[in-house]
Structures are given as C-alpha cells and as structure tokens.
Design a protein around this motif. Sequence first.
Motif, PDB file in Angstrom:
ATOM      1  N   UNK A  84       0.818  -1.227   0.000  1.00 29.96           N
ATOM      2  CA  UNK A  84       0.000   0.000   0.000  1.00 29.96           C
ATOM      3  C   UNK A  84       0.839   1.260   0.000  1.00 29.96           C
ATOM      4  N   UNK A  85       2.172   1.106   0.140  1.00 33.46           N
ATOM      5  CA  UNK A  85       3.007   2.291   0.312  1.00 33.46           C
ATOM      6  C   UNK A  85       2.796   3.329  -0.793  1.00 33.46           C
ATOM      7  N   UNK A  86       2.786   2.830  -2.033  1.00 31.01           N
ATOM      8  CA  UNK A  86       2.651   3.745  -3.153  1.00 31.01           C
ATOM      9  C   UNK A  86       1.335   4.531  -3.086  1.00 31.01           C
ATOM     10  N   UNK A  87       0.249   3.834  -2.719  1.00 27.71           N
ATOM     11  CA  UNK A  87      -1.035   4.525  -2.707  1.00 27.71           C
ATOM     12  C   UNK A  87      -1.117   5.505  -1.531  1.00 27.71           C
ATOM     13  N   UNK A  88      -0.478   5.161  -0.412  1.00 26.36           N
ATOM     14  CA  UNK A  88      -0.450   6.101   0.716  1.00 26.36           C
ATOM     15  C   UNK A  88       0.315   7.357   0.308  1.00 26.36           C
ATOM     16  N   UNK A  89       1.442   7.145  -0.356  1.00 29.51           N
ATOM     17  CA  UNK A  89       2.230   8.290  -0.816  1.00 29.51           C
ATOM     18  C   UNK A  89       1.439   9.133  -1.817  1.00 29.51           C
ATOM     19  N   UNK A  90       0.688   8.441  -2.697  1.00 23.32           N
ATOM     20  CA  UNK A  90      -0.119   9.183  -3.668  1.00 23.32           C
ATOM     21  C   UNK A  90      -1.150  10.044  -2.956  1.00 23.32           C
ATOM     22  N   UNK A  91      -1.801   9.481  -1.945  1.00 19.62           N
ATOM     23  CA  UNK A  91      -2.772  10.260  -1.165  1.00 19.62           C
ATOM     24  C   UNK A  91      -2.086  11.456  -0.525  1.00 19.62           C
TER      25      UNK A  91
ATOM     26  N   UNK B   3      -3.506   6.024 -19.885  1.00 16.76           N
ATOM     27  CA  UNK B   3      -2.355   6.076 -20.789  1.00 16.76           C
ATOM     28  C   UNK B   3      -1.118   6.569 -20.051  1.00 16.76           C
ATOM     29  N   UNK B   4      -1.288   7.628 -19.271  1.00 16.99           N
ATOM     30  CA  UNK B   4      -0.136   8.199 -18.571  1.00 16.99           C
ATOM     31  C   UNK B   4       0.395   7.230 -17.515  1.00 16.99           C
ATOM     32  N   UNK B   5      -0.526   6.576 -16.796  1.00 18.14           N
ATOM     33  CA  UNK B   5      -0.098   5.648 -15.743  1.00 18.14           C
ATOM     34  C   UNK B   5       0.684   4.484 -16.354  1.00 18.14           C
ATOM     35  N   UNK B   6       0.218   4.019 -17.494  1.00 16.12           N
ATOM     36  CA  UNK B   6       0.892   2.920 -18.185  1.00 16.12           C
ATOM     37  C   UNK B   6       2.319   3.326 -18.545  1.00 16.12           C
TER      38      UNK B   6
ATOM     39  N   UNK C 221      -1.855   4.964 -11.423  1.00 15.70           N
ATOM     40  CA  UNK C 221      -0.445   4.648 -11.386  1.00 15.70           C
ATOM     41  C   UNK C 221      -0.098   3.862 -10.125  1.00 15.70           C
ATOM     42  N   UNK C 222      -0.705   4.239  -8.991  1.00 20.36           N
ATOM     43  CA  UNK C 222      -0.352   3.493  -7.791  1.00 20.36           C
ATOM     44  C   UNK C 222      -0.996   2.111  -7.786  1.00 20.36           C
ATOM     45  N   UNK C 223      -2.133   1.966  -8.455  1.00 15.42           N
ATOM     46  CA  UNK C 223      -2.707   0.617  -8.586  1.00 15.42           C
ATOM     47  C   UNK C 223      -1.836  -0.233  -9.500  1.00 15.42           C
TER      48      UNK C 223
END
Lengths: 545, 336
Positions: free
Chosen positions: A194-201, A369-372, A436-438
């Motif tokens: 979950x680290x990436x999604x926490x950072x995104x938040x 597209x950008x996340x990819x 992107x975080x997903x």
Amino acid sequence: MLARGRHALLAALAIAFALAIGAPLLSVFLSGIGGGGSLAPFFSILESGYYRDVIAFTFGQAALSVAVTLVVGLPGAYVFANYSFRGREQMLALATVPFVLPSVLVVLGFVIFFGNSGVVNTALMGLFNLESPPLRILYSWRAIVLAHSFYNIPLVFRLVSAVWSQLDERMREAAYNVGASRWDVFRDIEFPLIRQSVLSCALLTFMYSFTSFAIVLALGGARYTTIEVAIYNLAMFRGAYGLSSALALLQIAFLAVVVWLYMGVRVHGGAQGVRIKRSFTSLARWQKAGITAYAGCVGAFLFGPLASIVGESLRRTVHGETTYTLAWYKELFFPDTQGFIGASPPQAIVNSITFAVLAMAISVGVGLAAAYLLNGPLRGRGVMGVATMLPLGISTVTLALGYIVIGNRLGVDVSFWAIVLIHAIISVPFSVRTLSSSLAAIDTRLVEAAQGVGASRLRAFFSIEVPLLKGGLIAAAVFSFAISLGELAAAFMLYGGRYTTIPIYIYRYIGGYRFGSAAAMGVVLMAVSAVSFYVIDRMGARMQF
Amino acid sequence: MKRLLLIPLLIVALACGCIGGNDDKELTIYTYDSFVAEWGPGPTVVPMFEEKYGITVNIVSMGSSGDMISRAILEKDDPKADILLGINDVQMYRAFSEDVLAEYRPDAYEMIPDHLVMDDQWRLTPFDYGYMAIVYDSQKVDNPPTSFEDLKDERWKDSLIVEDPRTSSPGLSFMLWTVAAYGDDFDDYWRAIDDSILTVAPSWNTAYYGMFMEGEAPMVVSYSTSPAYHLEYEDTDRYKSVIFEEGGFVQIEGAGIVNGAEHEDAAKKFIDFMLTEEFQRELPLTQFMLPVNPNVELPASYEIVKTTDDVLDLDRTLLATHLDTWTDDWIAAIGG
C-alpha cells in the motif's frame, strides 16, 4: 515495436497537453494579462519577509493537513478493504461526498456543526453546563487543516483500500504459519503493497492543500494567506500581473519539486491476489469496540457537516417562527417564476451530470495512458510525472480566460467544450496517481508470464493489468466525476448563462438571499454525487474483461 | 443607369440595417449572474425592452462582475459585447484604465443626484446604489453601535463579520468607508477594532449566509437594504441595519457602452431605457438596491431601509493609485 507504441502514446499525450493546457496559458500570457518576463519580481518576492511568511505558512498547513488526513483516513481504508459489512458500498459512496462540496457549503456545514452556536458546542455547553462555547475551532489554522482533511479523507478511503483489498490472502496465512506477528505481516507484506497509494494520497492532499484558496480565506480569516490567495490578490485585485505571474511560477516550481521528490520513491510489486473480506463477527470484542468508536468519531466528522446542510434545507423561518418544510425543494423543481434566462434547476442537474460524465471519460482515458507510461521503462519519467500533476497548480480561471481568447480568435463558441476540458484537466492528476499506484502494485511477473506464453504487450495489458486495476479505475472515475460536479470558478466564467450547473445555482441562490433554496440545491448536489458514486462502484464491480 | 444601381444598393444597405445608423436589431449585453437569475431584473426588463424597440437582446452572464471586466479587457481589440452591465464604483477604474468603455451621457442624466454620478466623462451610467451598513440581529443586539468609534468598545468582542476587501466588493467598500472616515490613519482604526471582528470572510455569500444567518456573530457588513429582503419575504423585522454617524458610504452600480461596440445605437437606447421608471421600479425587489431614479416609488418593505444625505466623499479615481497602499496597510493592521 513495443518502444514505438510507447513513443507514439507519449507523443499523443504531449500534443494533447500542449494544446489543452499550453495553448490557453500562452494566449492569456500574450494577450497582456499574463504580465512581463523579468526576473526582478522573483527577487522582490524572495526578499520580502511578508511573502516568506506566506510561503512558510502554505507549506506548514499543507504538511499538517496531510498528517491529519492520513492518521484519520488510514484506519478507515483498512476497514473498507478488509471487512464486508452491510451497507459497505453505500457508506463508501456517502463518504466520498465531501469531496464534491463547493467551499461555501463546507463553510456552512462547518459553521452549523462546529461553530460557536453550532451543534457540537451547544451540546457540550448543555452537557457540562458551560457559559461559553468550549470548542473554538473555526477562524484559526485548525479550521483550515480540519476542512482540508474533510475534503481529502475520502481520497484515502478509496485509493488505499482499492490497493489494500488486493493483498493475497495466502501470503498472510503463510506468514502467520511461520510464526509472524500481526505487526510483522503489516510491515513486511501489507505496507510494501500500500506504500505507493499512501504516498499518492499524501501527494494529492499536499497539492490540494497547498493551492487551497476559498477554504483558507473562509475558515482561517484574512490573517492566513496562502500563495494562491496572494496570487489572486495581486492579479485580480491589483493588476500587478508581473508579480503575480512570478508568484504563480514559484508556486508551480515548489509543487514540481514536491512531485519530483515523490517520483523518486518508486515501489514495485507486492503480493497480489484475492483478498477475502472478513465479517465483523470474527472479531474480538475490543476490536469491535475500537472500530465502532472510530466509525462514530470519523462518521460524525464527515457526516455532521453534511447532515447540517440537509437540516438547513428543510427549515423555513417566517415571521420569526421556524417550521420544517419541503417548500425549498418545491421551489427548485416547480418554480413560480416564469422567465428563465438559461437553464432551469432540473436542466442544471442534467448539465452538471453531462459535464461530469464527459470530463470523467477524458480524464480516466488520459490517466490510464499516462499511468501505463509512467510504470514502464520510460526515459524522462520524472518530467512526465511532474507534468501530469501540474494541473493542480494552474488556476482554472486563467485556463478559462485562455479558452475564451482562443475561441474569439477562431470565431467559435467554445464554452461547452472548454468547461468539459478544464474539468478533465484538473482531474487528470487524480486519475494518473490513482491508476499509477494501482498499476505499481501489480506483480510484474504476471505480465512477464503472460508474454512468456505468447501474449502481446497490449493483450497482456488488457487481460492482466486492467482487471487488476479495477479498484483504481473505479476510484479514478469517481474522483474525476466528483471534481467536475463540484467545480465552480471555470464553469461560472464560461457558461454564458446557458450551461448553468448545480454549483452555479447554489451561488446564485445565496446571492439572491434564497438561502433555503441554496441549501436544497446543496442537498441535490450531495444526492446526485452519492448516487453517481454508487452507480460507478456497482458498474465497476461488474465490469468484465 | 445610376439610379438603377442605387436601388439594389439601398436594399442591401437596408438589409444590413446600417442606413440612418439606428436600425440595429440586436444587442449583446454582458452582465453578472444575479442579473439574469429567475428573481433578478433580467427576465422582466429584457423582454420589456425587446418589445418596446423591436431589438433582440442577447444577454450573456459572465459569472461575477470582476470576470466580466476581465473578459471585456481580453476582447478589447474585437469586442463581442455592446454593453457591460453591473460594474460598481470601486472596480470601475480597472475598466477605465484599459479603455474598454465609450462615453455616452443619457438624455435623462439630470435627474440623477450629483453624488451618484460615477464618472465625469459618463463612461458609466449609474442605475442603482446601496448604502454600506452594519446589519444586525435585533434578537441579540438591543443597542447597536451607532458610530465607527462605538465599535471599538470591548462589549463588541467577536461580534462583527466583515468581508475581505481583496475578494469581495462589499468588503472593499467597507474598507473604503473607513478610509473616507479616517483618512490615512484608517489602519489604526482597524487595529482598534481587531478584537470586535470575529473573522474576515472571503465573500458576502460566506459572511452573510454561511456565518451571520447561522448566528456566529450578531453583526455583519452588508447593505442597508438587506433587512428589506427579510421583511418582504420572511415577514420579519428581526434584521436591522445601521449607518454610522460619521457619515454614510454608497456603492453605485452602472452600465456602459463598450468601446467599438457593433450595435452602438441600440446600446444607447438601452442605457436610456435603464433610467426609465419601468426599468427602475423593478430594481428594489430584484436587486435589493435603491433605484437612481428619484421618482420611483419604493415598495412597503423599504420602510426598514436606512438612508442618509450625509454621505462621506472619497474620490474613486484615487483607487487606481492608492489601492495598493491601502490594502497593504489593511493587511498589516489585520495581522495577515
């Protein structure tokens, strides 16, 4: 082949970015409203004690808002990700509503709930026999931080739980079998995921609070000034375009640095699979009590101000007597007045939904597209990551002016599509970060395995990554929809009396002393968003690939 | 031969509506949102004008009046609008300095009282005005402050909500009222009333609706016409207003013809029409502002509206040069 596809996609995104954002900004700049190109204003800003204080306060309150949002939001994200309970989906839809509210309604909700003669203070005064209101939250930096959290906690609920709920149950069980403690499992298995999604938040909340305007002014009062407030003051009020452009560029530079730092932390992989949601009955009593207490407090914090607005919409005071009535709603849907210039309230609801659906489609497409690209082997990832976040630092009013200039030059009426595009642009950062975080949480070995058995990259993307992205896609769609639904400033400048939206109606009612109708329209906005979020959730959950 | 040529030319000219110069059949007006609201004056007065002159009015809402001025400045070289309607006297200098408005003095100008004339060159014609006032809740306040000096008293601690002059036009007018009353020392006055102010709100909407109506503080900066709304539609005289003894301060709203307007003659007709009684008598209950035409009979609910002949003078042209200093001083005083 692969590289060529990526480059074509990148080029397409870059051109879209230049046309949709670069061109309008440039045309405002060239039309003379944008201001000069000298370095002098930068020095005068950095040398001024006043602006240094403004910058420090902007950073400080944003950091604090992030801390409070995460501390309050993360336990909720855990509950939403790990437990199934009755009304879970409805709760999640409702809990996202704060995200759409125009600032004037948040202020109203906060004043009725937390104000000096508000619900909380009145209750406390009655309970403890106090003479004066004990909770003096409003009109201070505390209110600013609280309101920013109120807006962004739904983000944590959705974004983090979307990833958390993908944790492979077998990994946890395996860890327990070899004697790992609950803390070990969290630290070594769940947290990396979950680290990436926490950072995104954290990043989104930071950027949101950093560029906050109306909330800072309304709940903090004139004593607190953020950079955004100073920019507005210089440009719209003083006509000091040089200084304001310099400050706006500085703000973008600060944000770019923050995004750059964020992009440096790159986490990949994690153990993904099917998470089995547990029911509450499996819990120990103290755990249940803990969850109940948490839900009570956070629920009161999120729903108290919302319920206050509902209460307001049902109240009418005539001749000093307060009665409860549906009259305000009747006025919305069956108004007595004959003449309409532009849209009636029901048409405004349709307009708002139309804008939101179109903006959502564009935003999610661009975000995907950008996340990819961002999760692939791309040179200049950092630059692209920063570019996709920058719309959060651009003033929608400036963008709107830019579209007007371009429309006039081309001799076409761009109002409708300009509103759609601006709404899409400001929600792209949310879509990109969410998706992107997903995407980052997906185990790349799965993709490699698929390609190993002969699937093309595109095929692998749609059959492996997109289904695993479901949670992220839903969240991106919900946030884009919500951002468009609640946006006022750009729509207000561009609608030209025709494309009236719900927030425009709310402001119009208030300006005309129609306070009851304003609250009723606010409730309509909340209802439309809650229902839409629920529909998006359901449709997303049923999505098949 | 020549005469033969003349006829088609005449027809073309007639079709264009450019013969005699007063055959405009169209008119584009930019205004702010509340003018076109269902309860605003727009839906009533626009059809009246269209019927009277056979001119089709294209009325475009620009959001706020600040947005409208920005838009007009952007379109300066190729104006789309004929009239800008709803620029007030504290923001008009922006439109003047960018030269977006043309001069036109309406025929009936003499009936407008001198202190309501916005501009010597008549780039703007006033159509309504209001007195700045403190609006108070009489259920909480028996003896409201009657002067600026009264407001310094500590019994008013946290009692007044004001609007930010940087983001709100009533807020700006209130700050200018203190400038008119205290001159360059007005910032000392703000320091003296700092304790009386609960908060500075960004807009009238937030101050009046979000805070004052919810009882956060018993007093708010607004217009002396505000209580008339509550009397007219809520049948209550609970909300009252006070204009300070040091002298009143008016905010005036006007409309002007755009420089280079395509339909200049229709625009002139509209400006003239704005001053007629049939237009003016719509204003009190739609705009909740006072009409500039002194012959208009006011509705009964206006008995509660305070006015004064003792109006403080402040040269609005000073705004172009002094506004920066004044707001800096104000920010320093308020502790920002």
